[in-house]
Scaffold this motif. Structure first.
Motif, PDB file in Angstrom:
ATOM      1  N   ALA A 147      25.949  33.755  75.983  1.00 11.54           N
ATOM      2  CA  ALA A 147      27.197  33.061  76.301  1.00 11.54           C
ATOM      3  C   ALA A 147      27.019  31.770  77.084  1.00 11.54           C
ATOM      4  O   ALA A 147      28.006  31.155  77.480  1.00 11.54           O
ATOM      5  N   GLN A 148      25.783  31.355  77.346  1.00  7.94           N
ATOM      6  CA  GLN A 148      25.603  30.119  78.085  1.00  7.94           C
ATOM      7  C   GLN A 148      26.143  28.942  77.277  1.00  7.94           C
ATOM      8  O   GLN A 148      25.700  28.692  76.164  1.00  7.94           O
ATOM      9  N   TYR A 149      27.115  28.241  77.850  1.00  6.68           N
ATOM     10  CA  TYR A 149      27.789  27.122  77.197  1.00  6.68           C
ATOM     11  C   TYR A 149      28.403  27.533  75.861  1.00  6.68           C
ATOM     12  O   TYR A 149      28.621  26.712  74.984  1.00  6.68           O
ATOM     13  N   ASN A 150      28.702  28.808  75.699  1.00  4.79           N
ATOM     14  CA  ASN A 150      29.260  29.316  74.451  1.00  4.79           C
ATOM     15  C   ASN A 150      30.206  30.464  74.805  1.00  4.79           C
ATOM     16  O   ASN A 150      29.983  31.610  74.446  1.00  4.79           O
ATOM     17  N   TYR A 151      31.299  30.089  75.493  1.00  2.19           N
ATOM     18  CA  TYR A 151      32.126  31.105  76.151  1.00  2.19           C
ATOM     19  C   TYR A 151      33.094  31.811  75.218  1.00  2.19           C
ATOM     20  O   TYR A 151      33.901  32.621  75.672  1.00  2.19           O
ATOM     21  N   ASN A 152      33.038  31.515  73.917  1.00  2.10           N
ATOM     22  CA  ASN A 152      33.911  32.224  72.996  1.00  2.10           C
ATOM     23  C   ASN A 152      33.564  33.709  72.898  1.00  2.10           C
ATOM     24  O   ASN A 152      34.319  34.499  72.351  1.00  2.10           O
ATOM     25  N   PRO A 173      34.628  32.293  66.223  1.00  2.00           N
ATOM     26  CA  PRO A 173      33.993  31.003  65.889  1.00  2.00           C
ATOM     27  C   PRO A 173      34.305  29.947  66.955  1.00  2.00           C
ATOM     28  O   PRO A 173      35.464  29.697  67.279  1.00  2.00           O
ATOM     29  N   GLU A 174      33.261  29.338  67.474  1.00  2.00           N
ATOM     30  CA  GLU A 174      33.437  28.403  68.578  1.00  2.00           C
ATOM     31  C   GLU A 174      34.191  27.151  68.170  1.00  2.00           C
ATOM     32  O   GLU A 174      34.926  26.555  68.971  1.00  2.00           O
ATOM     33  N   ASN A 175      34.053  26.731  66.917  1.00  2.00           N
ATOM     34  CA  ASN A 175      34.714  25.502  66.479  1.00  2.00           C
ATOM     35  C   ASN A 175      36.224  25.643  66.440  1.00  2.00           C
ATOM     36  O   ASN A 175      36.954  24.649  66.529  1.00  2.00           O
ATOM     37  N   LYS A 176      36.723  26.878  66.338  1.00  2.00           N
ATOM     38  CA  LYS A 176      38.169  27.107  66.319  1.00  2.00           C
ATOM     39  C   LYS A 176      38.696  27.673  67.633  1.00  2.00           C
ATOM     40  O   LYS A 176      39.861  27.466  67.974  1.00  2.00           O
ATOM     41  N   PHE A 177      37.837  28.390  68.350  1.00  2.00           N
ATOM     42  CA  PHE A 177      38.325  29.150  69.498  1.00  2.00           C
ATOM     43  C   PHE A 177      37.525  28.870  70.769  1.00  2.00           C
ATOM     44  O   PHE A 177      37.102  29.790  71.472  1.00  2.00           O
ATOM     45  N   SER A 178      37.335  27.615  71.052  1.00  2.00           N
ATOM     46  CA  SER A 178      36.728  27.267  72.337  1.00  2.00           C
ATOM     47  C   SER A 178      37.604  27.827  73.454  1.00  2.00           C
ATOM     48  O   SER A 178      38.847  27.748  73.398  1.00  2.00           O
ATOM     49  N   ILE A 179      36.994  28.416  74.458  1.00  2.00           N
ATOM     50  CA  ILE A 179      37.757  29.042  75.528  1.00  2.00           C
ATOM     51  C   ILE A 179      38.593  28.020  76.301  1.00  2.00           C
ATOM     52  O   ILE A 179      39.563  28.363  76.974  1.00  2.00           O
ATOM     53  N   HIS A 180      38.257  26.743  76.168  1.00  2.00           N
ATOM     54  CA  HIS A 180      38.990  25.691  76.869  1.00  2.00           C
ATOM     55  C   HIS A 180      40.311  25.355  76.183  1.00  2.00           C
ATOM     56  O   HIS A 180      41.201  24.775  76.811  1.00  2.00           O
TER      57      HIS A 180
END
Length: 358
Positions: A147-152, A173-180
């Motif tokens: 999860a380092q720099y990949n908080y999805n 998927p990080e490209n759609k669901f960035s925790i930010h």
């Protein structure tokens, strides 16, 4: 520190004293005039709400706020900052940083979240996950390798332990669901909805990934609960009651305390998180909470005025039990707002000929 009201209070006394001609006005009349001026000035400066501002100058380790969570079991406010997790008891701050808790890594936090069971978690920049236990924090999950720099991996954390573990195994998927940019609202312990880039998704123990919800309002800006029902607001400020299971929605009227229609402006800001009965709305330097009269009629309750202008608030929390507001900013620390305890006891309506003690 002398308050602004008291400062103006003293200045007004000096000003009016200088304006008086001591040689022409008798002493009793002179003091009566001063007294009237003081009373007038004081009550003009009186406000219904106390606003306390906290920064690095009075207790915070950083002015960059990354999240706010209220712990009902202890009465502590937990504040995620760019320099550690802070516990606030209403008087003092206790900072948990990389020195006292090495698993925080750099100490720069990304979030602090609470799930439906009332558990509070904090995520650090390195990907580790820590859990609040009474008045301290303990390591809950070590995620440097995932999860380092990949908080999805942690997107479903605010929903429930069950959904968090499922998401941890199969991250969104990080490209759609960035925790930010992704906002999650629990429906039950086994299902939730997620809002990302204006699209609403459904996620449950029967879906391995979030599934788009069809036939929903366009341009959704916020999603939240009022009571136990799901609502959303679009970019135009319209409020909708939504049913994600049936793919149905209907617009809902909003009224103020007087029963008049309330208009949500396009530039207004909503805040909601687990534990709040309804969202907090910031609009025109005022704060409101949404209360459910019935599922198709929502009432706005004014809970504060004098909200600082020209401040970008990225986190907000209304605590109903204590009737107070916490607002976190990106670079100006956080604000604590509550009703001023010095309230006038004079009735709102009274007969001018009626004798009273006011």
């Amino acid at each position: 520190m002398m308050s602004c009201i008291h400062w103006f209070f003293i200045k007004s006394v000096n000003l009016y004293w200088d304006l008086l001609n001591l040689s022409m006005i008798k002493t009793p009349v002179k003091f009566f005039i001063i007294f009237c001026c003081i009373v007038t000035f004081y009550f003009k400066g009186y406000t219904r709400y106390q606003i306390k501002h906290f920064t690095t100058e009075n207790g915070l380790p950083s002015n960059g706020i990354k999240g706010l969570q209220w712990d009902d079991s202890t009465g502590f406010l937990w504040i995620a900052t760019e320099a550690g997790l802070v516990r606030y008891n209403g008087m003092h701050f206790k900072t948990f940083d990389a020195t006292s808790n090495p698993d925080l890594g750099t100490g720069r936090l990304i979030f602090v979240l609470k799930n439906t069971e009332g558990k509070i978690f904090a995520g650090g920049e390195t990907g580790n996950l820590l859990k609040v236990v009474e008045n301290k924090i303990v390591t809950y999950h070590t995620g440097e390798n995932t999860a380092q720099y990949n908080y999805n991996y942690y997107n479903a954390l605010t929903a429930s332990d069950t959904l968090f573990k499922q998401c941890l195994k199969t991250p969104w998927p990080e490209n759609k669901f960035s925790i930010h940019i992704t906002f999650v609202v629990p429906i039950t312990d086994t299902a939730c909805v997620a809002l990302s880039l204006g699209q609403l998704y459904y996620y449950s123990v029967t879906t391995t990934q979030p599934v788009p919800v069809t036939n929903m309002p366009a341009n959704i800006k916020n999603v939240f609960k009022i009571g136990n029902q799901l609502y959303c607001v679009n970019t135009k400020g319209a409020l909708f009651l939504i049913n994600v299971y049936q793919g149905k929605y209907e617009e809902v009227n909003i009224t103020d305390d007087d029963g008049k229609l309330f208009k949500v402006k396009e530039n207004s800001t909503f805040f909601w998180q687990v534990g709040m009965e309804g969202p907090l709305l910031l609009q025109d330097e005022k704060a409101w909470v949404m209360e459910q009269t019935n599922s198709r009629l929502i009432k706005m309750k004014l809970v504060a005025s004098g909200i600082p202008a020209n401040t970008f608030f990225n986190y907000g929390l209304y605590n109903k039990q204590n009737d107070c507001i916490f607002l976190g900013s990106a670079s100006k620390g956080f604000y604590f707002i509550r009703k001023n305890p010095l309230q006038s006891k004079q009735p709102a309506l009274f007969d001018i000929n009626e004798k009273n003690s006011f």
